[in-house]
Enzyme design. Sequence first.
Site, mmCIF file in Angstrom:
data_model
loop_
_atom_site.group_PDB
_atom_site.id
_atom_site.type_symbol
_atom_site.label_atom_id
_atom_site.label_comp_id
_atom_site.label_asym_id
_atom_site.label_seq_id
_atom_site.Cartn_x
_atom_site.Cartn_y
_atom_site.Cartn_z
ATOM 1 N N TYR A 143 -40.652 1.266 26.731
ATOM 2 C CA TYR A 143 -39.509 2.175 26.596
ATOM 3 C C TYR A 143 -39.155 2.864 27.915
ATOM 4 O O TYR A 143 -38.066 3.408 28.065
ATOM 5 C CB TYR A 143 -39.781 3.244 25.524
ATOM 6 C CG TYR A 143 -39.864 2.694 24.102
ATOM 7 C CD1 TYR A 143 -39.574 1.373 23.816
ATOM 8 C CD2 TYR A 143 -40.224 3.518 23.047
ATOM 9 C CE1 TYR A 143 -39.653 0.878 22.534
ATOM 10 C CE2 TYR A 143 -40.299 3.029 21.740
ATOM 11 C CZ TYR A 143 -40.023 1.694 21.503
ATOM 12 O OH TYR A 143 -40.099 1.206 20.228
ATOM 13 N N LYS A 193 -51.481 -6.864 21.942
ATOM 14 C CA LYS A 193 -50.975 -8.236 21.807
ATOM 15 C C LYS A 193 -51.546 -8.989 23.001
ATOM 16 O O LYS A 193 -50.811 -9.584 23.815
ATOM 17 C CB LYS A 193 -49.424 -8.182 21.794
ATOM 18 C CG LYS A 193 -48.737 -9.464 21.396
ATOM 19 C CD LYS A 193 -48.904 -9.827 19.942
ATOM 20 C CE LYS A 193 -48.283 -11.191 19.683
ATOM 21 N NZ LYS A 193 -48.736 -11.816 18.445
ATOM 22 N N ASP A 233 -49.491 -7.907 15.126
ATOM 23 C CA ASP A 233 -48.932 -8.612 13.958
ATOM 24 C C ASP A 233 -49.912 -8.560 12.784
ATOM 25 O O ASP A 233 -49.524 -8.305 11.643
ATOM 26 C CB ASP A 233 -48.532 -10.056 14.306
ATOM 27 C CG ASP A 233 -49.412 -10.700 15.370
ATOM 28 O OD1 ASP A 233 -50.383 -10.042 15.801
ATOM 29 O OD2 ASP A 233 -49.146 -11.844 15.749
ATOM 30 N N ASP A 257 -44.628 3.005 17.586
ATOM 31 C CA ASP A 257 -43.342 3.377 16.990
ATOM 32 C C ASP A 257 -43.152 2.605 15.675
ATOM 33 O O ASP A 257 -42.858 3.171 14.620
ATOM 34 C CB ASP A 257 -42.232 3.027 17.996
ATOM 35 C CG ASP A 257 -40.876 3.537 17.577
ATOM 36 O OD1 ASP A 257 -40.798 4.233 16.548
ATOM 37 O OD2 ASP A 257 -39.887 3.226 18.277
ATOM 38 N N ASP A 261 -43.881 4.052 11.595
ATOM 39 C CA ASP A 261 -42.810 4.088 10.587
ATOM 40 C C ASP A 261 -43.186 3.261 9.362
ATOM 41 O O ASP A 261 -42.897 3.641 8.232
ATOM 42 C CB ASP A 261 -41.476 3.607 11.169
ATOM 43 C CG ASP A 261 -40.672 4.783 11.700
ATOM 44 O OD1 ASP A 261 -41.292 5.835 11.956
ATOM 45 O OD2 ASP A 261 -39.442 4.659 11.858
#
Length: 382
Positions: A143, A193, A233, A257, A261
């Site tokens: 970000y 990852k 994942d 993030d 959520d």
Amino acid sequence: MSHQIAVLAGDGIGPEVMTHAVEIMKLSLQEESSSFSFEEGKVGGAAIDQCGEPLPKETLRLCEESQAILFGSVGGPKWENLPSEKQPERGALLPLRKHFELFANLRPVILYPELVASCPLNHHITKKGIDLLIIRELTGGIYFGKPRGREGKGEEERAFDTMSYTRREIERIALMALEASSSRRKKLTSIDKANVLSSMVFWRQVVNETVERYNQVNQSTSEKIALEHMYVDNASMQLILCPSRFDVLLCGNMFGDILSDEASVLGGSLGMMCSASLSAVCNKESDGSTRFGMYEPAGGSAPDIEGKGIANPIAQILSSALLLRYSFRKEDASLRIENAVRSALRDGARTKDIAQKGEKTVNTFEMAQEIQKNIRDDRIRA
Ligand code: NAD
């Protein structure tokens, strides 16, 4: 000693729930020797309407003079069409994060036994309990990484972002996760990852080194933190299939993030989800163990229920409990609030968002009254 808290209620349901959170905090602090003051500031759409900008200078100054910010929520349809940097969320939340270097976002996810029916997961999964803490790195990663942008034309036109983490950024968020794990079930899952991204290979390496150092200092087996690594994942599946396997999850900015959520539905309603964003800066006058922080519900300004008096105030109230714990180390006052919320739920108080069909509901005011009553009763019993 006197402490100051900046109270930024914002827009929509923000002011409706904030007033109760402040009352409850005052009540929970009545037996503390140090004094607390609560100073209100304008933020978001309310600040645009009054001062022409979402984060006026006076509000920023108020926050700088305080040791913590209790934040409501900002935004709404009225300000949706402003240029993006002037919009309430982008123009207030992001600058506050940057200004105070709020690098660590803590999102507890608890499914209270009384609310199991509000959770969309199957009972076979929820009966094992859900009580986890997501720690998200908030000021780095993709970000904020540079270079970013667009270039070229036609078929070759492209857009790009950069995923980058420094050793310092990974170490400090890993340490925060280790500290949090040490007062919980001592199980840390680091999300990455590393099978695809070099930045995540580095993430895994630095997390390993930080945990090893931490465990060497904390020699006794009971204090050691068990570390596992999980690809993002897989983590997104495991959160749904078996959330009880998690205690503390450590994530970079983007993965945190998304996962936080996803996890926010596990508690039954956004109205139950609190959060803390902690600064790299320790509070002055403290022994170095309390940090400046901003505390807010995970949800937004909920324009669909604004003004109806039915918003669930618990997310805001639990955020204030986090504030007392992390910015002031007032563990007793913090627990007093959390226990009062549990008791209210145990006694059957339900706002509309957490009620089952046909169940009697209370409004915002009544839920807050119930929680206040529990704090008073607790004091009488003590
Ligand atoms: P939202 O979180 O405001 O609402 C989503 C749904 O959850 C709505 O149905 C709402 O009624 C419900 N909800 C949220 N909090 C609740 C509570 N305490 N009690 C009961 N129900 C609750 O998300 P949205 O509708 O996508 O966004 C509305 C506005 O809020 C937008 O302007 C958005 O930009 C802004 N927003 C602000 C923040 C923030 O201030 N940190 C975060 C997210 C969204």
